[in-house]
Design an enzyme around this catalytic site. Sequence first.
Site, short mmCIF file in Angstrom:
data_model
loop_
_atom_site.label_atom_id
_atom_site.label_comp_id
_atom_site.label_asym_id
_atom_site.label_seq_id
_atom_site.Cartn_x
_atom_site.Cartn_y
_atom_site.Cartn_z
N SER A 180 -7.47 -1.45 -1.66
CA SER A 180 -6.70 -2.44 -0.89
C SER A 180 -6.32 -1.96 0.51
O SER A 180 -5.98 -2.79 1.36
CB SER A 180 -5.43 -2.81 -1.65
OG SER A 180 -5.73 -3.46 -2.86
N THR A 196 -1.32 -3.42 0.84
CA THR A 196 -1.52 -4.69 1.54
C THR A 196 -0.38 -5.04 2.47
O THR A 196 -0.60 -5.28 3.67
CB THR A 196 -1.79 -5.82 0.52
OG1 THR A 196 -2.93 -5.46 -0.28
CG2 THR A 196 -2.09 -7.13 1.22
N GLU A 207 20.77 -1.60 -9.63
CA GLU A 207 20.51 -2.45 -10.79
C GLU A 207 20.35 -1.65 -12.08
O GLU A 207 20.75 -2.12 -13.16
CB GLU A 207 19.23 -3.27 -10.54
CG GLU A 207 18.94 -4.31 -11.60
CD GLU A 207 17.73 -5.16 -11.24
OE1 GLU A 207 17.45 -6.13 -11.96
OE2 GLU A 207 17.05 -4.86 -10.22
N HIS A 246 -6.05 -4.22 -13.53
CA HIS A 246 -6.21 -2.78 -13.77
C HIS A 246 -5.84 -2.42 -15.19
O HIS A 246 -6.40 -1.49 -15.78
CB HIS A 246 -5.36 -1.97 -12.79
CG HIS A 246 -5.99 -1.77 -11.44
ND1 HIS A 246 -7.15 -1.07 -11.25
CD2 HIS A 246 -5.60 -2.19 -10.20
CE1 HIS A 246 -7.46 -1.05 -9.96
NE2 HIS A 246 -6.54 -1.73 -9.30
#
Length: 511
Positions: A129, A192, A256, A358
């Site tokens: 990518s 990307t 979180e 994948h």
Amino acid sequence: MKESAMRKSSSLLLATCLIAAPALGQTAPATPPAPAAIAKPPVTTSDGYLKAGQAELKRLIADRPNNRKARNVIIFIGDGMGVATLTAGRIFEGQQLGLDGESYVAEMDRLPHTALVKTYSHDAQVADSAPTATAIVAGIKTKNGVIGVGPEAIENDCAATAPFKVPSLFGMAEDKGYATGIVSTATITHATPASTYAHTAQRDWEVDANMPDAAKAAGCTDIARQMIEWPHGNGLEVMLGGGRQHFIPATVADPEYPNAKGKRADGKDLPAVWKAANPNGAYVWNSESFAAVDPTKTSKLLGLFEPSHMQFEADRTAAGGKEPSLAEMTTKAIAMLSKNRKGYVLMVEAGRIDHAHHGGNARRALQDTVALNQALKAAMDSVDLRDTLIVVTSDHSHAFTMAGYPERGNPILGVVSAPIGTPTLAKDGKAYTTLGYANGPGAVSATERPDPSKEDTGALNYRQQSLVGLSSETHGGDDVVARAAGPKAHLFKGTIEQNTIFHIMRAALGL
């Protein structure tokens, strides 16, 4: 880092593991939703097909090129979304709606202009990518493993690569006063989205802890810092995705998940640095704080919704939507960027299509493809195509196949059946699925192949069988599709080089 058999970064290995464990503290549903009832084809006669063909011809004839200058450009990238994924995703989406999947018209199908795109990189028949994204946003083909630098670069060599940085469409736009934004369901520092702002000799240098001492000594900067310190214009206006651990110190607990910590070795708290530089901006990390952001009162928006990649769409909805959907992020990004009177450039990436493939897991890949369609629809509902160029494409495909002779209406995630309910048998006397992989973790190691007709092939964690056993399924080298609507969209035609996409988008903006 060169890999002899396949290209995969440490983040992709993590993503493959997440097939079994979607996110920290989250669990996938034990039972997937029941497939929709088989729908009858909307056309059932010869005359009906002739009329449908004439209607489509009329639409094609009526289309007129839009040669206007674009005010805005939105590039949607389905990471790993090859033609088989497009087709299977369309059928899956239609069947989930209780419609005839084969003739269903997905949102991507509504874009009027199409080209096939060659995806090879400067040094590889099958690309990763990093070079493909660089081709799309910077207009040059480069080597596997590097981002935002030319083919003269040397992977992992900071000093040798530094002279060969190439400008991206996003940097060009920022320097001309446009607003810019990036949205991804992967880490926002992944290959990307990083191609829009980063220049690096190694795509895996998402955080300083991943960098060798020699690279740091040579003055290389990790990708997360490059995003926060981006020198073009007044910086990116919108950054939404995963990868929170790359921005907070290794000594600080995640907001979180208290048992998880950041990964930064330099001690920098990059969200705090960004907030200090942008006092009217908003930093958010969950769906509640994201929903509370008022674009009219917020100058910039930074959202980091998971320590690593965001959840797969199937897991996000199962967990009650604790992070925003791709469509919600797209809508908010457009609202933020549209305040700029000159215009904007936005990238929206469905990054987890790639990760599901994948892992040899078609169900999650197709559901994330549907999520990309929903994000595209949100954009189409928000913009004026008279002044906004929308491009939807992929960086590469996968070793993903759709084959056999299943009857029309057969569940796309099911075994090949004709008639439906009667599995077609292979030479070993067992059924096989319509969807499969040429390689990957679904390969059968035992001497006797399991019979998929005795398994729930639509289950969320089902891995389709593959031919060659690998820990992670690989990319494919076949052409992908680019679709477009708006100013200069008619230039997407025939078969084009991947780096030509950049040149069309730049021409549309008049840069």
